[in-house]
Design a protein around this motif. Structure first.
Motif, PDB file in Angstrom:
ATOM      1  N   VAL A  72      -7.433  -5.330 -17.915  1.00 27.32           N
ATOM      2  CA  VAL A  72      -6.097  -5.617 -17.149  1.00 27.32           C
ATOM      3  C   VAL A  72      -6.743  -5.812 -15.738  1.00 27.32           C
ATOM      4  N   MET A  73      -6.582  -6.698 -15.061  1.00 24.15           N
ATOM      5  CA  MET A  73      -6.926  -6.923 -13.631  1.00 24.15           C
ATOM      6  C   MET A  73      -5.708  -6.663 -12.796  1.00 24.15           C
ATOM      7  N   VAL A  74      -5.974  -5.636 -11.550  1.00 26.10           N
ATOM      8  CA  VAL A  74      -4.683  -5.170 -11.232  1.00 26.10           C
ATOM      9  C   VAL A  74      -5.195  -4.385  -9.840  1.00 26.10           C
ATOM     10  N   GLU A  75      -4.290  -4.502  -8.744  1.00 23.46           N
ATOM     11  CA  GLU A  75      -4.664  -3.924  -7.480  1.00 23.46           C
ATOM     12  C   GLU A  75      -3.694  -2.843  -7.260  1.00 23.46           C
ATOM     13  N   ASN A  76      -3.831  -2.051  -6.275  1.00 27.59           N
ATOM     14  CA  ASN A  76      -2.855  -1.210  -5.689  1.00 27.59           C
ATOM     15  C   ASN A  76      -2.311  -2.074  -4.409  1.00 27.59           C
ATOM     16  N   LEU A  77      -0.937  -1.741  -4.256  1.00 31.31           N
ATOM     17  CA  LEU A  77      -0.333  -2.578  -3.214  1.00 31.31           C
ATOM     18  C   LEU A  77       0.304  -1.959  -2.033  1.00 31.31           C
ATOM     19  N   THR A  78       0.347  -2.372  -1.145  1.00 26.34           N
ATOM     20  CA  THR A  78       1.177  -1.923   0.317  1.00 26.34           C
ATOM     21  C   THR A  78       2.564  -2.717   0.278  1.00 26.34           C
ATOM     22  N   LEU A  79       3.580  -1.957   0.186  1.00 25.62           N
ATOM     23  CA  LEU A  79       4.956  -2.455   0.177  1.00 25.62           C
ATOM     24  C   LEU A  79       5.865  -1.818   1.255  1.00 25.62           C
ATOM     25  N   GLU A  80       6.221  -2.415   2.296  1.00 22.09           N
ATOM     26  CA  GLU A  80       6.790  -1.825   3.306  1.00 22.09           C
ATOM     27  C   GLU A  80       5.981  -0.713   3.946  1.00 22.09           C
ATOM     28  N   GLY A  81       4.675  -0.993   4.169  1.00 19.04           N
ATOM     29  CA  GLY A  81       3.956  -0.039   4.980  1.00 19.04           C
ATOM     30  C   GLY A  81       3.530   1.168   4.010  1.00 19.04           C
ATOM     31  N   GLN A  82       3.865   1.140   2.753  1.00 22.86           N
ATOM     32  CA  GLN A  82       3.901   2.383   1.883  1.00 22.86           C
ATOM     33  C   GLN A  82       2.808   1.784   0.446  1.00 22.86           C
ATOM     34  N   LEU A  83       1.910   2.675   0.541  1.00 19.94           N
ATOM     35  CA  LEU A  83       0.877   2.408  -0.751  1.00 19.94           C
ATOM     36  C   LEU A  83       1.705   2.518  -2.125  1.00 19.94           C
ATOM     37  N   LEU A  84       1.443   1.662  -2.757  1.00 23.27           N
ATOM     38  CA  LEU A  84       2.014   1.714  -4.190  1.00 23.27           C
ATOM     39  C   LEU A  84       0.616   1.899  -5.213  1.00 23.27           C
ATOM     40  N   PRO A  85       0.285   2.657  -5.686  1.00 19.72           N
ATOM     41  CA  PRO A  85      -0.713   3.093  -6.475  1.00 19.72           C
ATOM     42  C   PRO A  85      -0.546   2.135  -7.965  1.00 19.72           C
TER      43      PRO A  85
END
Ligand SMILES: C[S@@+](CC[C@H](N)C(=O)[O-])C[C@H]1O[C@@H](n2cnc3c(N)ncnc32)[C@H](O)[C@@H]1O
Length: 350
Positions: free
Chosen positions: A172-185
């Motif tokens: 599974v290829m996947v990354e962490n995200l930043t959404l509205e300045g908030q890190l989503l792991p």
């Protein structure tokens, strides 16, 4: 690119003939912005499957992984909910004269498909501003909350487990995200869910060449020019038999009443020790809130992690909740890596 031992890979963009053609890209609502690279998939397909075997992509988008599978001489099947993308995928594959099956739908709704030798995918990420052309509640791009997204991913992975051959790999290829300045792991959370169903083997860091720009002092956000390839295997992890047996005896000495069922009970009672070693011990307790609380308390006080569907919990858990989750797992790994895993369920629920 062949797979070597280095834990990171610097990927080369695809040659023009493998890229998603401009006319097909133009027909997509995101102009193919979330289309991956053939070069990203090929080393994994080469390494984790054999020519002639079948590769599955449950979120196949524009069929990049199916194209990579075809180039590597593998058969392939992909699932895609967006009908427009299904059409684009089929056209793209036809232009390369690659025969592959692209199913318009979610794999959850196709329980009877034949088993596959490798599953590889780019995870649809959360928070995508998807304009639905389908009302399917399975579309991961349009889950209303992060919790819904993770729950849906869990049910889809569960279905994949059923059709992935034993000992085969799920990448599974996947990354962490930043959404509205908030890190989503997202990468960690997906990894945790996968760990509840498969055995985690490795991670690889996939790096993409991008021009570096200056980061203002104290700023944190990066350009995310990397992602993870999480490598899982559809196999069983065994427990330390001796430590598990001792723990069951200790629980009994502490006055807890339970019945031992399943593979550990069979292994313990079998005169020949030739049968498969158990991957956990299953115990059944009475539907009694006080006993459940005391047992959770005991495990937490003795170095155990408690989880349901691989999400950690801190006691208390109610009898009703436990019925919904089917079982509660108590797991302990000691300094020597010896694992004890005990699944607790309630009478009359199994
Ligand atoms: C990151 S894109 C895949 C792109 C693909 N790796 C490529 O390079 O061609 C993720 C895709 O998953 C699809 N998708 C999301 N949830 C799905 C589901 N439950 N079943 C099938 N497809 C789904 C989305 O419509 C989207 O096209």
């Amino acid at each position: 690119m062949k797979m070597d031992k280095r834990s990171w890979m610097l990927l080369e963009p695809d040659p023009i003939e493998w890229q998603l053609p401009d006319d097909l890209r133009a027909r997509d609502q995101f102009k193919g912005a979330d289309c991956g690279w053939v070069n990203q998939m090929r080393p994994f397909i080469q390494h984790y499957s054999k020519p002639g075997e079948t590769v599955l992509d449950p979120f196949c988008g524009f069929a990049t992984s199916l194209l990579a599978a075809g180039i590597e001489g593998r058969k392939s099947i992909g699932f895609e909910l967006d009908e427009n993308r299904v059409t684009i995928s089929r056209e793209r594959l036809a232009r390369h004269q690659i025969e592959a099956t692209v199913v318009a739908g979610c794999i959850e709704d196709y329980p009877a498909i034949a088993s596959v030798d490798l599953c590889i995918t780019n995870m649809p990420y959360f928070g995508c501003q998807w304009q639905p052309d389908t009302l399917s509640s399975s579309q991961l791009y349009r889950q209303p909350s992060y919790a819904d997204y993770l729950r849906k991913a869990h049910t889809i992975f569960y279905q994949i487990k059923k059709i992935l051959k034993p000992d085969s790999f799920f990448i599974v290829m996947v990354e962490n995200l930043t959404l509205e300045g908030q890190l989503l792991p997202q990468a960690w959370d997906i990894s945790r869910i996968l760990s509840s169903l498969f055995i985690a083997r490795e991670e690889r860091l996939l790096c993409y060449q991008k021009p570096a720009t200056t980061l203002p002092a104290y700023a944190t956000e990066t350009d995310r020019s990397h992602e993870y390839a999480l490598i899982f295997q559809n196999t069983r992890q065994t427990v330390c038999l001796e430590s598990t047996q001792k723990e069951l005896e200790r629980i009994t000495q502490h006055g807890f009443h339970f019945s031992l069922i399943g593979s550990f009970a069979q292994w313990r009672d079998s005169s020949s020790k030739n049968q498969r070693e158990p991957s956990d011990a299953d115990i059944v307790i009475a539907s009694d809130q006080q006993q459940l609380d005391a047992l959770c308390h005991y495990f937490l006080g003795n170095g155990y992690m408690l989880s349901v569907w691989s999400g950690s919990i801190m006691a208390p858990i109610s009898i009703q909740q436990l019925r919904g989750y089917h079982y509660l797992r108590a797991e302990r790994i000691d300094l020597h890596g010896r694992r004890v895993s005990i699944d607790i369920s309630l009478e009359n629920t199994i």
